[in-house]
Scaffold this motif. Structure first.
Motif, PDB file in Angstrom:
ATOM      1  N   GLU A 323       0.818  -1.157   0.103  1.00  0.00           N
ATOM      2  CA  GLU A 323      -0.205   0.192   0.088  1.00  0.00           C
ATOM      3  C   GLU A 323       0.655   1.331   0.076  1.00  0.00           C
ATOM      4  OE1 GLU A 323      -2.764  -0.753   3.367  1.00  0.00           O
ATOM      5  OE2 GLU A 323      -3.676  -2.130   2.396  1.00  0.00           O
ATOM      6  N   ASP A 329       2.055  13.526  -1.546  1.00  0.00           N
ATOM      7  CA  ASP A 329       0.478  13.323  -1.293  1.00  0.00           C
ATOM      8  C   ASP A 329       0.272  13.096   0.112  1.00  0.00           C
ATOM      9  OD1 ASP A 329      -0.202  13.539  -4.166  1.00  0.00           O
ATOM     10  OD2 ASP A 329       0.102  11.338  -4.508  1.00  0.00           O
ATOM     11  N   LYS A 340      -5.761   8.455   1.502  1.00  0.00           N
ATOM     12  CA  LYS A 340      -6.784   7.325   1.270  1.00  0.00           C
ATOM     13  C   LYS A 340      -8.014   7.826   0.924  1.00  0.00           C
ATOM     14  CE  LYS A 340      -7.842   2.696   2.914  1.00  0.00           C
ATOM     15  NZ  LYS A 340      -7.654   1.816   4.107  1.00  0.00           N
ATOM     16  N   GLU A 341      -8.807   8.612   1.265  1.00  0.00           N
ATOM     17  CA  GLU A 341      -9.880   9.438   1.001  1.00  0.00           C
ATOM     18  C   GLU A 341      -9.796  10.126  -0.350  1.00  0.00           C
ATOM     19  OE1 GLU A 341     -10.884  11.685   4.340  1.00  0.00           O
ATOM     20  OE2 GLU A 341     -11.304   9.812   5.679  1.00  0.00           O
ATOM     21  N   GLY A 343      -7.986   9.254  -2.795  1.00  0.00           N
ATOM     22  CA  GLY A 343      -7.760   8.425  -3.899  1.00  0.00           C
ATOM     23  C   GLY A 343      -6.211   8.331  -4.179  1.00  0.00           C
ATOM     24  N   LYS A 344      -5.360   8.820  -3.321  1.00  0.00           N
ATOM     25  CA  LYS A 344      -3.918   8.742  -3.445  1.00  0.00           C
ATOM     26  C   LYS A 344      -3.181   7.461  -2.923  1.00  0.00           C
ATOM     27  CE  LYS A 344      -4.123  12.649  -5.656  1.00  0.00           C
ATOM     28  NZ  LYS A 344      -3.849  12.788  -7.083  1.00  0.00           N
ATOM     29  N   ARG A 346      -2.081   3.795  -3.094  1.00  0.00           N
ATOM     30  CA  ARG A 346      -2.188   3.020  -4.619  1.00  0.00           C
ATOM     31  C   ARG A 346      -1.833   1.570  -3.853  1.00  0.00           C
ATOM     32  NH1 ARG A 346       1.636   6.561  -5.824  1.00  0.00           N
ATOM     33  NH2 ARG A 346       3.400   4.882  -5.877  1.00  0.00           N
TER      34      ARG A 346
END
Length: 366
Positions: A323, A329, A340-341, A343-344, A346
């Protein structure tokens, strides 16, 4: 993961003084006579990285653990070392074991500190050491040619390949050019590295100047810098005496104040460590949690599974995924949850090429 830089140079140029300052110890005797370092001293040094403190602050980590680089203080070399002069044989054996070379050059004049050649000339000193390394490589390769030629005549494919590369290296050395200046084809790199050539080691020139020249260098360090540029190498200016004084100051505020009085923004050691890290083609990734924020060292182009293996071999063996959040970011979105919120975060597989600054959490099963 053990990456190390060997500190080399002629006697009395400030190698042990630099080593003591780097490691904030006084275990390497730095007396004013040749060969006061006989057995190599080894010390591990934290790599300065301002990102780590920012990550730790966001992650509310109780502990900060920087990544480290190992420095080895190797005995002074003299002219004729390739033939065993001084501590030549020992010097050459020790340098063969390190990943890169930090070559300390005396760029100060002081009648109280003897110079093994009588006159201070850092470019000549650099050439003296380089010549000894090349001569040692020449002698070793010429012996190998005899053995490999017999095998090549018997159609040994490995011997034929080794001979081809050795001939390229010999041609370069005979022209007075170290092995590191050779452009080796990608397919031949492994064979080339197996030769363990002394003159193939990447080199960082450290110009040890008098205290008054620590900020901008002097005419001697300028000559070294010009030489380094021609070689495609790097040079750094420091005053080992100043660094030794800074190393004994306990408070960061004291160190900053001391540096400011000398017109310096950072220690010379910080530049040496950073340059050594770049010289070895290393990058840093991070792990962060409530217990600790930890920086880890890997080679450029290392995969996610290899990065996991730096932490623990079980992580690599049972690797499932990594993760991953880019450093920018993590900072911009105030940590793991925010990233995470947005969408950064991976989900990367084992072959993902780890990027400098990646913040990673490994999932594994063993």
């Amino acid at each position: 993961m053990g990456f190390n830089c060997g500190i080399i140079g002629l006697p009395n140029v400030g190698k042990s003084t630099l080593f003591n300052a780097l490691t904030s110890t006084a275990k390497a005797e730095s007396a004013n006579f040749p060969f006061c370092t006989i057995e190599p001293n080894t010390g591990r040094v934290g790599v300065p990285d301002s990102r780590l403190e920012k990550i730790a602050a966001i992650g509310q980590s109780a502990k900060i653990i920087p990544t480290q680089l190992e420095f080895v203080d190797i005995a002074g070399l003299v002219r004729g070392a390739s033939k065993g002069e001084g501590l030549g044989n020992q010097f050459l054996a020790n340098i063969r074991e390190v990943d890169a070379v930090v070559h300390v050059l005396r760029c100060f004049v002081d009648e109280n500190v003897t110079h093994v050649e009588g006159v201070v000339d850092p470019v000549r000193d650099a050439e003296t050491v380089e010549t000894e390394l090349m001569l040692a490589d020449l002698e070793m390769l010429e012996k190998r040619v005899e053995t490999l030629s017999k095998k090549a005549r018997g159609n040994d494919k490995t011997a034929v390949l080794q001979l081809k590369i050795i001939e390229q290296v010999l041609f370069s050395l005979q022209k007075g050019q170290p092995a590191r200046t050779l452009k080796i084809m990608k397919d031949d790199k492994k064979t080339f590295e197996m030769l363990q050539l002394l003159s193939a080691k990447p080199v960082l020139y450290v110009c040890n100047v008098e205290e008054s020249s620590a900020a901008g260098g002097n005419i001697l360090s300028e000559a070294v810098n010009n030489m380094a540029i021609k070689q495609g190498a790097v040079s750094v200016v420091i005053s080992a005496k100043i660094e030794e004084e800074i190393a004994v100051l306990e408070e960061d505020s004291e160190k900053t104040e001391f540096l400011e009085t000398l017109g310096l923004k950072e220690t010379g050691l910080t530049r040496v460590i950073r340059a050594g890290y770049e010289l070895l083609d290393l990058i840093t990734f991070f792990t962060v949690g409530p217990k600790e924020a930890h920086a880890w060292t890997i080679s450029k182009n290392a995969t996610a599974s290899q990065a996991a293996g730096v932490i623990h071999t079980d992580f690599e063996k049972g690797f499932i995924k990594a993760e991953t959040i880019a450093y920018e970011d993590f900072i911009d979105y105030n940590g793991e949850q925010g990233a995470k919120e947005a969408g950064k975060m991976r989900q990367e597989g084992r072959d993902y090429q780890t990027q400098d600054g990646d913040i990673m959490l490994f999932r594994f099963n063993v």
